[in-house]
Design a protein around this motif. Structure first.
Motif, short mmCIF file in Angstrom:
data_model
loop_
_atom_site.label_atom_id
_atom_site.label_comp_id
_atom_site.label_asym_id
_atom_site.label_seq_id
_atom_site.Cartn_x
_atom_site.Cartn_y
_atom_site.Cartn_z
N PRO A 130 0.84 -1.22 0.00
CA PRO A 130 0.00 0.00 0.00
C PRO A 130 0.87 1.26 0.00
CG PRO A 130 -0.53 -1.46 1.86
CD PRO A 130 0.70 -2.02 1.22
N ASP A 131 0.27 2.39 -0.32
CA ASP A 131 0.98 3.67 -0.25
C ASP A 131 1.56 3.85 1.15
OD1 ASP A 131 -0.27 3.91 -2.67
OD2 ASP A 131 -1.46 5.67 -2.16
N ALA A 132 2.67 4.58 1.23
CA ALA A 132 3.26 5.00 2.52
C ALA A 132 3.52 3.82 3.46
CB ALA A 132 2.35 6.04 3.18
N SER A 133 4.11 2.75 2.94
CA SER A 133 4.36 1.56 3.77
C SER A 133 5.71 1.60 4.49
CB SER A 133 4.36 0.30 2.90
OG SER A 133 3.10 0.04 2.38
N PHE A 134 6.68 2.34 3.95
CA PHE A 134 8.05 2.25 4.47
C PHE A 134 8.61 3.63 4.83
CE2 PHE A 134 7.37 -1.33 1.63
CZ PHE A 134 7.79 -2.39 2.42
N ASP A 135 9.50 3.63 5.84
CA ASP A 135 10.20 4.87 6.18
C ASP A 135 11.32 5.17 5.19
OD1 ASP A 135 9.05 5.70 8.91
OD2 ASP A 135 9.40 3.55 9.14
N VAL A 136 11.93 4.10 4.70
CA VAL A 136 13.05 4.26 3.75
C VAL A 136 12.92 3.21 2.65
CG1 VAL A 136 15.57 4.35 3.51
CG2 VAL A 136 14.54 4.84 5.72
N ALA A 137 13.20 3.62 1.41
CA ALA A 137 13.29 2.65 0.31
C ALA A 137 14.64 2.84 -0.34
CB ALA A 137 12.16 2.89 -0.69
N ILE A 138 15.34 1.73 -0.57
CA ILE A 138 16.67 1.84 -1.18
C ILE A 138 16.77 0.86 -2.35
CG2 ILE A 138 17.65 0.22 0.56
CD1 ILE A 138 20.33 1.84 0.15
N VAL A 150 11.59 5.07 -14.70
CA VAL A 150 10.67 6.11 -14.18
C VAL A 150 9.55 5.46 -13.37
CG1 VAL A 150 9.02 7.89 -14.85
CG2 VAL A 150 11.23 7.75 -16.01
N LYS A 151 9.04 4.34 -13.89
CA LYS A 151 7.98 3.62 -13.17
C LYS A 151 8.49 3.17 -11.80
CE LYS A 151 4.71 0.02 -14.43
NZ LYS A 151 4.68 -1.26 -15.11
N VAL A 152 9.74 2.72 -11.75
CA VAL A 152 10.32 2.28 -10.48
C VAL A 152 10.46 3.46 -9.52
CG1 VAL A 152 12.38 1.28 -9.38
CG2 VAL A 152 11.44 0.25 -11.47
N MET A 153 10.94 4.60 -10.03
CA MET A 153 11.05 5.79 -9.17
C MET A 153 9.68 6.14 -8.59
SD MET A 153 14.13 6.77 -8.85
CE MET A 153 13.99 8.35 -8.04
N LYS A 154 8.65 6.08 -9.42
CA LYS A 154 7.29 6.45 -8.96
C LYS A 154 6.79 5.46 -7.90
CE LYS A 154 5.87 9.19 -12.86
NZ LYS A 154 5.22 9.28 -14.16
N GLU A 155 7.11 4.19 -8.08
CA GLU A 155 6.69 3.20 -7.10
C GLU A 155 7.45 3.38 -5.78
OE1 GLU A 155 3.78 2.21 -7.64
OE2 GLU A 155 4.14 0.08 -7.36
N LEU A 156 8.75 3.66 -5.87
CA LEU A 156 9.52 3.88 -4.63
C LEU A 156 8.96 5.08 -3.88
CD1 LEU A 156 13.19 3.18 -5.84
CD2 LEU A 156 11.65 1.62 -4.65
N GLU A 157 8.60 6.11 -4.64
CA GLU A 157 7.99 7.29 -4.02
C GLU A 157 6.66 6.93 -3.36
OE1 GLU A 157 6.35 10.12 -6.79
OE2 GLU A 157 6.63 11.79 -5.39
N ARG A 158 5.84 6.19 -4.08
CA ARG A 158 4.49 5.86 -3.58
C ARG A 158 4.54 5.09 -2.26
NH1 ARG A 158 1.24 1.68 -3.47
NH2 ARG A 158 2.57 0.29 -4.71
N VAL A 159 5.44 4.09 -2.18
CA VAL A 159 5.42 3.22 -0.99
C VAL A 159 6.18 3.83 0.20
CG1 VAL A 159 5.09 1.12 -2.35
CG2 VAL A 159 7.41 1.78 -1.65
N THR A 160 6.84 4.97 -0.04
CA THR A 160 7.57 5.63 1.05
C THR A 160 6.62 6.59 1.77
OG1 THR A 160 9.63 5.44 -0.16
CG2 THR A 160 9.56 7.12 1.55
N LYS A 161 6.78 6.64 3.10
CA LYS A 161 5.90 7.52 3.90
C LYS A 161 6.27 8.98 3.65
CE LYS A 161 5.63 4.18 7.68
NZ LYS A 161 6.05 3.85 9.04
N PRO A 162 5.31 9.89 3.74
CA PRO A 162 5.66 11.32 3.66
C PRO A 162 6.71 11.63 4.73
CG PRO A 162 3.28 11.01 3.61
CD PRO A 162 3.88 9.66 3.90
#
Ligand SMILES: C[S@@+](CC[C@H](N)C(=O)[O-])C[C@H]1O[C@@H](n2cnc3c(N)ncnc32)[C@H](O)[C@@H]1O
Length: 234
Positions: A130-138, A150-162
């Motif tokens: 789900p959106d905002a699942s992780f504090d950090v994505a690497i 680009v799709k991967v960047m967008k997904e990493l952004e989506r699953v990272t918490k604000p």
């Protein structure tokens, strides 16, 4: 005013700009080809890539360990970074290649790594979280081998918490000089080695709302770069 660029330099830059505009995807790479390539690499991956990719992995893990909470390592591979994450973190690894993941699983079992929450077969461009699942994505040494960066960047952004962070460790191509010339020459072999040496930073910048906080080259040779992005919101 003196212009330092030679005509070949200018033509090369123009060609690169056109290529970046037209091609946000990594041509020649698709999921099936990646799975097949990494099924071949898995048995020897650690032996071949432990040393050359050591410094970047070390820098990436060190940065992650400065944060707290939950971590997604996208393209975890054989899990070479996993034993080095701090015990204060909960780490989830995903990878497209089952063969690479099998190596990571035995590393986790053998090392009693109880801060590793899970290892899952998944496409970094289509994450099942789900959106905002992780504090950090690497993602270390991954963004240049996925079909659609680009799709991967967008997904990493989506699953990272604000307020959370996205970290990339990778080789990015030089804009000019001898390294740029060598990388342009090597590009003709990209399909054979499964990695494109011509991959400018522009291909990961400006496609998301992530804010680039730090962009540093990794010693000792500076061939690799670590970028730390913050997801706005906090
Ligand atoms: C060069 S290896 C890096 C592995 C590891 N990060 C390391 O530091 O050794 C690239 C990894 O990305 C994985 N990969 C490639 N495309 C992927 C995708 N779309 N989604 C998830 N993983 C992917 C490959 O299977 C491989 O394990």
């Amino acid at each position: 005013m003196m212009r330092s660029d030679t005509l070949p330099d200018r033509l090369r830059k123009l060609r690169q700009r056109l290529k970046n505009t037209i091609d946000d995807r990594n041509s020649g790479l698709d999921d099936a080809a990646i799975r097949a390539a990494y099924a071949r690499w898995a048995p020897v991956y650690d032996m071949v890539f432990r040393a050359p990719l050591y410094w970047g992995r070390r820098a990436g893990v060190k940065r992650v360990n400065e944060f707290s909470g939950s971590v997604l390592e996208a393209g975890v591979g054989t899990g070479m970074a996993l034993p080095h994450y701090g015990k204060h973190l909960k780490v989830t690894g995903i990878d497209l290649s089952e063969a690479m993941l099998a190596k990571a699983e035995s590393r986790v079992r053998g090392g009693g790594l109880d801060n590793v929450d899970g290892l899952l077969a998944m496409d970094a461009g289509n994450l099942a979280f789900p959106d905002a699942s992780f504090d950090v994505a690497i993602a270390m040494y991954v963004i240049t081998v996925v079909p659609d960066p680009v799709k991967v960047m967008k997904e990493l952004e989506r699953v990272t918490k604000p307020g959370g962070h996205v970290i990339l460790v990778n080789h990015f191509s030089a804009e000019e000089g001898l390294r740029a010339q060598a990388e342009n020459w090597l590009e003709r072999y990209a399909d054979k080695v499964g990695w494109n040496p011509v991959f400018p930073k522009a291909r990961v910048l400006g496609h998301t709302n992530l804010v680039l906080e730090e962009d540093s080259s990794i010693p000792p040779f500076g061939l690799f770069t670590m970028m730390t992005f913050k997801k706005p919101g906090l």
